[in-house]
Design a protein around this motif. Structure first.
Motif, short mmCIF file in Angstrom:
data_model
loop_
_atom_site.label_atom_id
_atom_site.label_comp_id
_atom_site.label_asym_id
_atom_site.label_seq_id
_atom_site.Cartn_x
_atom_site.Cartn_y
_atom_site.Cartn_z
N GLU A 171 0.82 -1.20 0.00
CA GLU A 171 0.00 0.00 0.00
C GLU A 171 0.86 1.26 0.00
OE1 GLU A 171 -3.81 1.86 2.47
OE2 GLU A 171 -2.89 -0.03 3.09
N LYS A 172 1.88 1.29 0.84
CA LYS A 172 2.72 2.49 0.95
C LYS A 172 3.52 2.76 -0.32
CE LYS A 172 3.38 2.96 5.95
NZ LYS A 172 4.38 3.00 7.05
N GLU A 173 3.85 1.70 -1.05
CA GLU A 173 4.65 1.86 -2.26
C GLU A 173 3.79 2.01 -3.51
OE1 GLU A 173 7.47 -1.35 -2.30
OE2 GLU A 173 8.69 -0.44 -0.70
N GLY A 174 2.53 2.40 -3.29
CA GLY A 174 1.67 2.74 -4.43
C GLY A 174 1.04 1.56 -5.13
N TRP A 175 0.85 0.45 -4.43
CA TRP A 175 0.20 -0.73 -5.00
C TRP A 175 0.92 -1.16 -6.28
CZ3 TRP A 175 -3.68 -2.68 -1.91
CH2 TRP A 175 -4.25 -1.81 -0.98
N ASN A 176 2.26 -1.16 -6.21
CA ASN A 176 3.10 -1.46 -7.36
C ASN A 176 3.33 -2.97 -7.45
OD1 ASN A 176 5.35 -1.84 -9.14
ND2 ASN A 176 5.99 0.26 -8.77
N THR A 177 2.62 -3.63 -8.36
CA THR A 177 2.64 -5.09 -8.41
C THR A 177 3.98 -5.63 -8.88
OG1 THR A 177 0.25 -5.16 -8.79
CG2 THR A 177 1.51 -7.12 -9.39
N LYS A 178 4.56 -5.05 -9.91
CA LYS A 178 5.86 -5.53 -10.38
C LYS A 178 6.92 -5.39 -9.28
CE LYS A 178 5.60 -5.03 -15.42
NZ LYS A 178 6.23 -4.45 -16.63
N LYS A 179 6.87 -4.28 -8.55
CA LYS A 179 7.85 -4.06 -7.49
C LYS A 179 7.68 -5.09 -6.37
CE LYS A 179 9.79 -0.36 -4.62
NZ LYS A 179 9.72 1.08 -4.26
N MET A 180 6.44 -5.42 -6.04
CA MET A 180 6.19 -6.41 -4.99
C MET A 180 6.64 -7.79 -5.43
SD MET A 180 5.32 -7.37 -2.02
CE MET A 180 4.76 -5.80 -1.35
N LEU A 181 6.35 -8.18 -6.67
CA LEU A 181 6.79 -9.49 -7.16
C LEU A 181 8.31 -9.58 -7.18
CD1 LEU A 181 4.26 -10.08 -10.08
CD2 LEU A 181 4.43 -11.42 -7.97
N LYS A 182 8.97 -8.50 -7.60
CA LYS A 182 10.43 -8.51 -7.61
C LYS A 182 10.97 -8.64 -6.18
CE LYS A 182 14.53 -5.87 -8.91
NZ LYS A 182 15.09 -4.67 -9.59
N TYR A 183 10.36 -7.94 -5.26
CA TYR A 183 10.78 -8.00 -3.86
C TYR A 183 10.69 -9.43 -3.34
CZ TYR A 183 10.84 -6.90 1.15
OH TYR A 183 11.13 -6.84 2.50
N MET A 184 9.62 -10.13 -3.71
CA MET A 184 9.42 -11.50 -3.24
C MET A 184 10.43 -12.45 -3.85
SD MET A 184 5.26 -11.87 -3.19
CE MET A 184 4.23 -10.99 -1.99
N VAL A 185 10.66 -12.36 -5.18
CA VAL A 185 11.56 -13.32 -5.82
C VAL A 185 13.02 -13.03 -5.50
CG1 VAL A 185 9.93 -13.76 -7.69
CG2 VAL A 185 11.74 -12.07 -8.02
#
Length: 785
Positions: free
Chosen positions: A531-545
């Motif tokens: 939420e804080k990072e603007g609901w950025n899906t690519k950024k979240m997926l990269k963070y996870m992998v």
């Protein structure tokens, strides 16, 4: 299942018979090690926590052992005691109301504690006849909870997530980002050690499938293997996220969530046109549209200030439900079903709640009333639609017509392959005079009771005057920072995409009967971050992998399997079979047959002959008989396969694809002999094997190099000398067999529509094709790593 076994030393028919069972047996082993019992227990001795948490330590006990007689159902409640709400659990009991089940800080006067410790069969709880018991640990948890003040909390998912502190761990050198600290903390508590990082070729194969739905090419493998820099993996992740295939991979899951299909459903199941919306979904994922905006456009794009045509196209999400053209139905009854479907989809997809349980009565386990249900229903009850459409309607009202000019302009992402002058698309539009909404007695369309206004469940947080009483207000409410569910539900699905299972293993149910999160602090950390990072899906997926947790090897020691068979604690990477789409798309890519065109109308690849004709209701139309497409359309990605609701693509259903009748956020995981039969007999896999062999023969001349080429294409690694020996032996046996029966070789190579390269020897090509088919059926080839 071992990569190689005696199967490959048998003749072709023996191979066909045996490998079916080999794959099935391997699949059973896979299923036993990965299938999720939502409330699994593990043979791990756990210490009593210093601080007892009601949600994670106490509530599961009373829910499992006490609710049968002291739960939310008044019909089965005994002794006037209910433990599902704080007020009732701490209330006075008995005729003289002088005793209590629970007294905070006082175990001596807490009847519940006295009863669970009693040795008297007539007094002990749970009673012997219930066949329920409490372990010593569970008793100690209840005692310590009361001693500590018996703090009662709302259900964990209804408390807004907080930014959890990153825990301290002993082996911080292993961690690559904050995710790993949360995972490692739990592993250390369980006396587990994380696994080593997976070999580079396995890691690239895993992340390629997870982010694009396709395996890495040989050149991509070579580039990664030859790059010794510390950011080599990160560069591969960035490349995959930038690939157009990323949007297609993400769209597959969204099609099931949105219940997308190319037909209306019901009886004759006539064709509809919804594929332009699918093109928009792919476009949205590829441009990395913020998730909150992505969802808001789909729920209420038409209500946005100065709504663009693209925003209106996005609202087709709400029209993916089934619609009937069956004569004799009651239109209002079916219109009611369409509205209900839209409300239930929003509840499942974005709130993770089983709201449909409240259509006929108040929810038995969650604080969702029937009024809550129909107040949500009211948001979607104001569009000018009818319950019964004409048979020829490919787009029921309300709909728009997309012109060539639109496609040349703002809707350039739409692939108008057939060069249509106008493309109709069902969308949302509000009625000028809102339709009244009523609570319906037992949910029946013609039994209205109390009138209700659009509103959301109060227990989540108030739908106050800050929100408009329409779909846009609902969309804004979903993404308000006070909403405890939306971000958690979203990141949980992303985690599920990468790890095979969400932190909450029931992504469709975050309510009281759903599974508890395996790592609650991590879930909250990710939700707040998203939420804080603007609901950025690519950024979240990269963070996870990029986490060490994701990059672990999937090798499991016997101790790991015994103590954590379902890999809940993630001491290793989960071993996952490829999805239905990935299995077929991989075969197409490895063989060089894959048509990489993006978007456009759905296509009709190979399917058992006469299947539609046998199952049609007799109404005729374009869905009465299946006609395989021409040219390279049959080799398009599985995302674009024509989806008839009443007869879904049989091979995809065999591999657990959802039927698309309802919103689905988690596929079943099954293992059946039919799956082996598909891999062995589907013309697409046989043709792909032949094409792979053709490409190998055109690139290599030495038999060993040919085998290496095909094996590496399929598994992303080089074969060992022993494996090469087995493959060559199998090839020689088949070459001799085909030499004795050249007509069989010719018939085998004729399967499929692509041309056989005439310059290649028929017998030799058939033998190599059989070997390629065996390789594509290896357990290593049908899993992602």
């Amino acid at each position: 299942m071992d990569t190689f076994n005696p199967i490959f030393k048998q003749r072709f028919r023996s191979f066909i018979n045996l490998i079916s069972w080999a794959i099935f047996g391997g699949a059973i082993i896979y299923s036993c090690s990965t299938s999720r019992n939502e409330e699994a227990s593990f043979e791990i001795e756990e210490a009593i926590p210093q601080v007892i948490d009601f949600n994670f330590h106490i509530k599961p006990i009373i829910s499992d052992r006490c609710f049968k007689c002291h739960g939310p159902d008044p019909k089965t409640r005994e002794a006037g005691l209910s433990l599902h709400t704080k007020k009732l659990a701490f209330g006075a009991l008995g005729e003289k109301t002088k005793h209590f089940a629970l007294v905070a800080g006082d175990t001596g006067n807490s009847t519940l504690i006295q009863r669970i410790l009693s040795s008297d069969p007539g007094e002990v709880m749970p009673p012997p006849e219930s066949n329920l018991t409490l372990s010593e640990r569970e008793k100690q948890l209840l005692i310590k909870w009361v001693e500590q003040g018996a703090e009662w909390k709302p259900h964990w998912a209804f408390i807004p997530p907080k930014n959890s502190e990153v825990p301290e761990v002993g082996n911080s050198d292993w961690a690559k980002n904050e995710i790993d600290y949360f995972i490692l903390k739990k592993l250390e508590e369980k006396s587990f050690k994380p696994s080593k990082i997976a070999p580079k070729e396995k890691l690239l194969r895993r992340v390629s499938f997870d982010l694009t739905g396709l395996p890495p090419t040989i050149s991509e493998l070579e580039s990664f293997l030859n790059n010794a820099s510390s950011d080599a993996f990160e560069k591969q992740v960035d490349r995959l996220l930038a690939s157009p295939a990323y949007g297609e991979r993400m769209a597959i899951d969204w099609m099931e969530l949105a219940r997308y299909a190319d037909t209306h459903g019901y009886q004759d199941d006539f064709e509809r046109i919804m594929w332009p919306w699918r093109d928009w979904v792919i476009h949205s994922f590829n441009k990395n549209q913020a998730y909150n905006e992505f969802v808001k456009w789909q729920l209420a794009g038409d209500l946005m200030p100065a709504a663009s045509l693209e925003m209106i196209v996005a609202t087709a999400f709400n029209r993916n439900h089934k619609i009937t053209a069956e004569g004799g139905v009651i239109p209002e009854e079916y219109r009611t079903e369409y509205v209900a479907d839209r409300g239930q989809t929003v509840s499942t997809a974005f709130m993770g709640l089983t709201m449909e349980c409240s259509r006929c009565h108040d929810h038995k386990y969650d604080p969702i009333t029937q009024k809550d249900y129909f107040s949500m229903f009211a948001f979607f009850n104001n569009i000018p639609e009818v319950g019964l459409i004409e048979m020829q309607d490919v787009a029921a009202d309300p709909h728009i017509k997309i012109s060539k000019k639109d496609i040349d302009g703002i809707l350039s992402f739409i692939n108008n392959r057939n060069d249509e002058e106008e493309i109709p698309l069902m969308v949302m539009r509000e009625m000028k005079k809102p339709r009244k909404t009523f609570i319906l007695n037992r949910g029946i369309y013609d039994q209205p009771l109390e009138q209700v206004d659009p509103a959301t469940p109060e227990f989540i947080f108030d739908f106050d005057e800050g929100f408009s009483r329409d779909r846009l207000g609902l969309a804004n409410w979903l993404f308000d920072e006070r909403n405890p569910l939306t971000a958690r539900v979203a990141v949980n699905r992303l985690w599920q995409q990468l790890f095979g299972q969400g932190i909450v293993s029931t992504p469709y149910d975050f309510g009281n009967q759903g599974a508890l999160p395996s790592h609650p602090e991590l879930l909250d950390f990710l939700a707040v971050k998203y939420e804080k990072e603007g609901w950025n899906t690519k950024k979240m997926l990269k963070y996870m992998v990029m986490s060490a947790t994701y990059q672990q090897s999937s090798n499991a020691t016997p101790e790991m399997v015994r103590k954590d068979p379902e890999n809940q604690y993630l001491a290793r990477a989960s071993r996952l079979r490829l999805s239905a789409e990935m299995l077929r798309d991989q075969a197409l890519q490895l063989s060089g047959l894959l048509n990489e065109e993006i978007g456009g109308p759905s296509v009709k690849p190979y399917q058992p002959e006469g299947l539609w004709k046998e199952t049609t209701g007799g109404g005729g139309g374009s869905t009465a008989q299946y006609e395989i497409d021409s040219g390279n359309l049959v080799y398009r990605k599985s995302l674009y396969t024509f989806w008839k609701r009443t007869v879904p693509p049989p091979n995809m259903i065999t591999f657990d694809a959802a039927s698309r009748d309802l919103c689905t956020v988690k596929r079943q995981q099954t293992s059946t002999p039919l799956q082996a039969l598909v891999l062995l007999n589907d013309p697409q896999f046989i043709e792909a094997s032949r094409s792979l062999a053709e490409e190998a023969l055109s690139n290599k001349s030495d038999p060993a190099e040919i085998m290496k080429f095909m094996f590496r294409r399929a598994t992303s690694r080089m074969p060992s000398e022993e494996e090469l020996l087995v493959l060559n032996e199998y090839f020689e046996e088949e070459r001799v067999a085909f030499s004795n029966e050249p007509s069989r070789a010719k018939a085998y190579l004729a399967i499929g529509r692509s041309e056989v390269k005439s310059s290649l020897d028929t017998v030799e090509l058939a033998a190599y094709a059989i070997v390629a088919h065996a390789i594509l059926n290896l357990d290593e080839a049908i899993t992602r790593g």
